[in-house]
Scaffold this active site. Structure first.
Site, PDB file in Angstrom:
ATOM      1  N   ARG A  60      -4.610  10.708   4.498  1.00  0.00           N
ATOM      2  CA  ARG A  60      -3.472  11.583   4.705  1.00  0.00           C
ATOM      3  C   ARG A  60      -2.454  11.486   3.568  1.00  0.00           C
ATOM      4  NH1 ARG A  60       1.192  12.226   6.430  1.00  0.00           N
ATOM      5  NH2 ARG A  60       1.658  14.166   7.506  1.00  0.00           N
TER       6      ARG A  60
ATOM      7  N   ASP B 296       5.402  19.850   7.720  1.00  0.00           N
ATOM      8  CA  ASP B 296       6.384  20.935   7.622  1.00  0.00           C
ATOM      9  C   ASP B 296       7.635  20.537   6.826  1.00  0.00           C
ATOM     10  OD1 ASP B 296       6.627  19.233   9.963  1.00  0.00           O
ATOM     11  OD2 ASP B 296       8.401  20.411  10.483  1.00  0.00           O
ATOM     12  N   LEU B 297       8.058  19.282   6.960  1.00  0.00           N
ATOM     13  CA  LEU B 297       9.283  18.886   6.257  1.00  0.00           C
ATOM     14  C   LEU B 297       9.042  18.796   4.746  1.00  0.00           C
ATOM     15  CD1 LEU B 297      10.439  16.121   8.779  1.00  0.00           C
ATOM     16  CD2 LEU B 297      11.400  18.418   8.527  1.00  0.00           C
TER      17      LEU B 297
ATOM     18  N   ARG C  56      -8.589  -0.278   4.791  1.00  0.00           N
ATOM     19  CA  ARG C  56      -7.683   0.719   4.209  1.00  0.00           C
ATOM     20  C   ARG C  56      -6.347   0.078   3.838  1.00  0.00           C
ATOM     21  NH1 ARG C  56      -5.963   4.778   7.965  1.00  0.00           N
ATOM     22  NH2 ARG C  56      -4.610   5.071   6.193  1.00  0.00           N
TER      23      ARG C  56
ATOM     24  N   ARG D 127       0.396  14.794  12.836  1.00  0.00           N
ATOM     25  CA  ARG D 127       1.187  14.414  11.653  1.00  0.00           C
ATOM     26  C   ARG D 127       1.387  15.624  10.749  1.00  0.00           C
ATOM     27  NH1 ARG D 127      -0.798   8.776   9.345  1.00  0.00           N
ATOM     28  NH2 ARG D 127       1.242   8.868   8.356  1.00  0.00           N
ATOM     29  N   PRO D 128       2.357  16.459  11.098  1.00  0.00           N
ATOM     30  CA  PRO D 128       2.585  17.684  10.329  1.00  0.00           C
ATOM     31  C   PRO D 128       3.198  17.379   8.960  1.00  0.00           C
ATOM     32  CG  PRO D 128       4.308  17.400  11.975  1.00  0.00           C
ATOM     33  CD  PRO D 128       3.339  16.265  12.165  1.00  0.00           C
TER      34      PRO D 128
ATOM     35  N   CYS E 184      -4.659  13.066  13.104  1.00  0.00           N
ATOM     36  CA  CYS E 184      -4.991  11.685  12.828  1.00  0.00           C
ATOM     37  C   CYS E 184      -4.842  10.945  14.132  1.00  0.00           C
ATOM     38  CB  CYS E 184      -4.080  11.240  11.709  1.00  0.00           C
ATOM     39  SG  CYS E 184      -3.277   9.714  11.820  1.00  0.00           S
TER      40      CYS E 184
ATOM     41  N   LYS F 280       0.839  -1.214   0.000  1.00  0.00           N
ATOM     42  CA  LYS F 280       0.000   0.000   0.000  1.00  0.00           C
ATOM     43  C   LYS F 280       0.866   1.253   0.000  1.00  0.00           C
ATOM     44  CE  LYS F 280      -1.643   1.580   4.130  1.00  0.00           C
ATOM     45  NZ  LYS F 280      -1.357   2.999   4.464  1.00  0.00           N
ATOM     46  N   ASN F 281       1.855   1.277   0.905  1.00  0.00           N
ATOM     47  CA  ASN F 281       2.616   2.518   1.080  1.00  0.00           C
ATOM     48  C   ASN F 281       3.604   2.787  -0.057  1.00  0.00           C
ATOM     49  OD1 ASN F 281       1.148   2.982   3.340  1.00  0.00           O
ATOM     50  ND2 ASN F 281       2.742   2.414   4.803  1.00  0.00           N
TER      51      ASN F 281
ATOM     52  N   ILE G 232       8.300   6.866  16.835  1.00  0.00           N
ATOM     53  CA  ILE G 232       7.911   7.590  15.611  1.00  0.00           C
ATOM     54  C   ILE G 232       6.609   8.359  15.837  1.00  0.00           C
ATOM     55  CG2 ILE G 232       7.384   7.364  13.144  1.00  0.00           C
ATOM     56  CD1 ILE G 232      10.191   6.452  13.700  1.00  0.00           C
TER      57      ILE G 232
ATOM     58  N   ASP H 133       4.650   0.607  12.133  1.00  0.00           N
ATOM     59  CA  ASP H 133       3.419   0.009  11.604  1.00  0.00           C
ATOM     60  C   ASP H 133       3.202  -1.431  12.069  1.00  0.00           C
ATOM     61  OD1 ASP H 133       2.891   2.370  10.325  1.00  0.00           O
ATOM     62  OD2 ASP H 133       3.614   1.712   8.363  1.00  0.00           O
TER      63      ASP H 133
HETATM   64  N1  EPU Z   1       7.028  14.366  10.510  1.00  0.00           N
HETATM   65  C1  EPU Z   1       7.223  15.695  10.775  1.00  0.00           C
HETATM   66  N2  EPU Z   1       7.081  16.585   9.763  1.00  0.00           N
HETATM   67  C2  EPU Z   1       6.759  16.197   8.500  1.00  0.00           C
HETATM   68  C3  EPU Z   1       6.569  14.835   8.234  1.00  0.00           C
HETATM   69  C4  EPU Z   1       6.717  13.926   9.263  1.00  0.00           C
HETATM   70  O1  EPU Z   1       7.518  16.077  11.916  1.00  0.00           O
HETATM   71  O2  EPU Z   1       6.654  17.050   7.620  1.00  0.00           O
HETATM   72  C5  EPU Z   1       7.188  13.381  11.600  1.00  0.00           C
HETATM   73  C6  EPU Z   1       5.921  12.579  11.857  1.00  0.00           C
HETATM   74  O3  EPU Z   1       5.026  13.253  12.701  1.00  0.00           O
HETATM   75  C7  EPU Z   1       6.492  11.303  12.448  1.00  0.00           C
HETATM   76  C8  EPU Z   1       7.805  11.116  11.689  1.00  0.00           C
HETATM   77  O4  EPU Z   1       8.134  12.419  11.175  1.00  0.00           O
HETATM   78  O5  EPU Z   1       6.777  11.499  13.808  1.00  0.00           O
HETATM   79  C9  EPU Z   1       7.780  10.130  10.564  1.00  0.00           C
HETATM   80  O6  EPU Z   1       6.650  10.373   9.733  1.00  0.00           O
HETATM   81  P1  EPU Z   1       6.672  10.097   8.188  1.00  0.00           P
HETATM   82  O7  EPU Z   1       6.571  11.391   7.457  1.00  0.00           O
HETATM   83  O8  EPU Z   1       7.828   9.207   7.840  1.00  0.00           O
HETATM   84  O9  EPU Z   1       5.314   9.337   7.980  1.00  0.00           O
HETATM   85  P2  EPU Z   1       4.471   9.323   6.632  1.00  0.00           P
HETATM   86  O10 EPU Z   1       5.410   9.366   5.500  1.00  0.00           O
HETATM   87  O11 EPU Z   1       3.404  10.327   6.703  1.00  0.00           O
HETATM   88  C10 EPU Z   1       4.463   6.756   6.240  1.00  0.00           C
HETATM   89  C11 EPU Z   1       3.461   5.664   6.186  1.00  0.00           C
HETATM   90  C12 EPU Z   1       2.918   5.380   7.589  1.00  0.00           C
HETATM   91  C13 EPU Z   1       4.106   5.008   8.482  1.00  0.00           C
HETATM   92  C14 EPU Z   1       5.137   6.125   8.473  1.00  0.00           C
HETATM   93  C15 EPU Z   1       6.387   5.803   9.265  1.00  0.00           C
HETATM   94  C16 EPU Z   1       2.450   5.953   4.005  1.00  0.00           C
HETATM   95  C17 EPU Z   1       1.244   6.245   3.212  1.00  0.00           C
HETATM   96  N3  EPU Z   1       2.338   6.057   5.312  1.00  0.00           N
HETATM   97  O12 EPU Z   1       3.778   7.914   6.722  1.00  0.00           O
HETATM   98  O13 EPU Z   1       2.082   4.257   7.450  1.00  0.00           O
HETATM   99  O14 EPU Z   1       3.644   4.791   9.799  1.00  0.00           O
HETATM  100  O15 EPU Z   1       5.547   6.386   7.102  1.00  0.00           O
HETATM  101  O16 EPU Z   1       6.989   4.654   8.788  1.00  0.00           O
HETATM  102  O17 EPU Z   1       3.482   5.608   3.451  1.00  0.00           O
HETATM  103  C18 EPU Z   1       0.281   2.831   7.946  1.00  0.00           C
HETATM  104  O18 EPU Z   1       0.487   2.251   6.872  1.00  0.00           O
HETATM  105  O19 EPU Z   1      -0.481   2.360   8.840  1.00  0.00           O
HETATM  106  C19 EPU Z   1       0.959   4.093   8.209  1.00  0.00           C
HETATM  107  C20 EPU Z   1       0.525   4.956   9.121  1.00  0.00           C
END
Ligand code: EPU
Length: 421
Positions: free
Chosen positions: A91, A123-124, A400, A120-121, A115, A22-23, A330, A308
């Site tokens: 998201r 900003d990056l 999902r 889940r910001p 969420c 999925k991801n 995380i 996850d």
């Molecule tokens: N974060 C920030 N700023 C940002 C982005 C992220 O502070 O701009 C923080 C997040 O709050 C978190 C950390 O950085 O503490 C890591 O978040 P990440 O951005 O890596 O998460 P994501 O890319 O939004 C994906 C997966 C998630 C999985 C995370 C971590 C997808 C669609 N989602 O989310 O999957 O938990 O990486 O591995 O790829 C799931 O499948 O159940 C799921 C939640």
């Protein structure tokens, strides 16, 4: 609304085929917006999230169809504005931002809200796009990104306080492939899904090197073309079945897995006494074990233990003899499954972002409420081992992320029934 009745106690045995990730599939489908040519993405799991992404592309004006695991797209003329109604449901829809700005030099996407697994910001993501020369404005719940003179390659640091960002790395990579000049992403996420996305972008004609390492170097190109791609196996779906097999399996075999992507989980299971074996032909076997012991884990970015899989492993540890200590780094608030597991008789105490789990002999069935995707998977796993019939409500969470979950479980001997409420 549907719920799953899980009749506990049946031993699991047999082979289950793992779906595409999925991801990986979500950003890869979004990446097809970078070209007007035809793209074919194979082994896309049929999930509500992938269907949302397909609908977002269609609403943006792309011709897109999804059938038998293939998504076929032609994004000739597309709009830069992603509709709130669809975007708010998932998201991951934020990953259309990079391709839209890359190709159209502008994008307006609704900001993803909070969420249940925590704050889940993005900003990056936005910091990365700004470094490429885009202007970012947040107004009325939307994020607007403009690059009137086009994007320019830059050096970008993607590290945040919780480490790197998976979708953020993907978003910046998708924007940078059509930028002028060279982009260097430092602190890139190492997750296999990032490498899979880079492989697809390279097949479209991008020039990306270093995906899967901390430094990704991208030479911008003028345009991308159509490409075909097969999505990697879903390491979290595979991990969930592995944990179910560890809990109540005699001999469960997973096929279409990439065990190299699962070392964090496999090491944890083996250290706890479970018998996990790699078999030829992309298969993994888990057999019943008797000498089990509590074990500690700390989630972390890949290749560490995946967040996850944390909820499902809490369900496993709930009946593993001894004490297990599970720490989440995380998403520190991602423990919505704990009160539900305790309602089933688990003995789990929370201290900040750490769960201290004292293994009990057996859980007992109860009506439980799924709160998010992986928490619901944990409750199903717990129900498989529990005494009696567990009712997992709000099943849409599990749909999902787990393709044909009931059929797959039944195929290895679980007694589960989906019923309408
Ligand atoms: N974060 C920030 N700023 C940002 C982005 C992220 O502070 O701009 C923080 C997040 O709050 C978190 C950390 O950085 O503490 C890591 O978040 P990440 O951005 O890596 O998460 P994501 O890319 O939004 C994906 C997966 C998630 C999985 C995370 C971590 C997808 C669609 N989602 O989310 O999957 O938990 O990486 O591995 O790829 C799931 O499948 O159940 C799921 C939640």
């Amino acid at each position: 609304m549907e719920k799953l009745l899980v009749h506990g106690g049946s031993r699991l045995q047999g082979t289950v085929t793992i779906s595409g990730s999925k991801n990986s599939a979500l950003p890869i489908i979004a990446a097809t917006l970078l070209t007007g040519e035809r793209c074919v993405i194979r082994r896309v799991p049929d999930l509500s999230d992938t269907n949302y992404m397909v609908r977002i592309l269609a609403t943006l004006g792309a011709d897109v169809e999804m059938a038998s695991g293939n998504v076929i797209t032609s994004a000739g003329k597309i709009s830069h504005q992603a509709p709130y109604d669809l975007v708010r449901k998932m998201r991951a829809s934020v990953c259309v931002l990079g391709p839209l700005v890359g190709r159209l030099k502008q994008a307006v996407v609704s900001l993803p809200g909070g969420c249940v697994i925590g704050d889940r910001p993005i900003d990056l993501h936005l910091r990365g796009l700004e470094a490429l020369g885009a202007e970012v404005e947040v107004k009325g719940g939307d994020v607007s990104v403009f690059a009137r003179d086009g994007l320019r390659g830059a050096e970008i640091n993607m590290r945040g306080k919780h480490g790197s960002t998976v979708l953020g790395t993907g978003n910046v990579m998708m924007a940078a492939v059509l930028a002028k000049g060279q982009t260097v992403i430092e602190g890139a996420a190492l997750e296999p899904e990032v490498t899979d996305l880079a492989d697809f972008l390279n097949a479209m004609g991008a020039k990306i090197e270093g995906a899967g390492t901390r430094t990704i170097v991208i030479e911008g190109v003028d345009e991308l073309g159509g490409a075909e791609h097969v999505v990697i196996p879903d390491r979290i779906e595979a991990g969930t079945f592995l944990v179910a097999g560890a809990l109540i399996g005699d001999d469960v075999i997973l096929e279409n897995v990439c065990s190299a992507h699962m070392t964090g989980l496999i090491d944890f299971l083996q250290q706890s006494g479970h018998l996990v074996k790699e078999l030829a032909g992309d298969r993994l076997q888990i057999s019943s074990a008797s000498d089990l012991r509590g074990n500690d884990l700390v989630t972390g970015p890949y290749p560490e233990f995946p967040t996850d899989m944390q909820a499902q492993v809490c369900a496993l540890c709930a009946t593993t003899p001894g004490i297990s200590v599970v720490t989440e780094t995380i998403f520190p608030q991602r423990f919505m499954h704990v009160p539900e597991l305790n309602r089933m008789g688990a003995n789990i105490r929370m201290e900040d972002s750490t769960a201290i789990i004292k293994g009990v002999e057996r859980l007992s069935a109860a009506p439980v409420m799924a709160s998010d995707l992986r928490a619901s998977a944990a409750l199903v796993v717990a129900g498989l081992g529990a005494e009696g019939t567990t009712e997992v409500n709000r099943l849409y969470h599990i749909d999902r992320g787990y393709e044909d979950i009931d059929d797959k479980l039944q195929g290895i001997g679980a007694r589960v029934e989906r019923v309408r409420q």
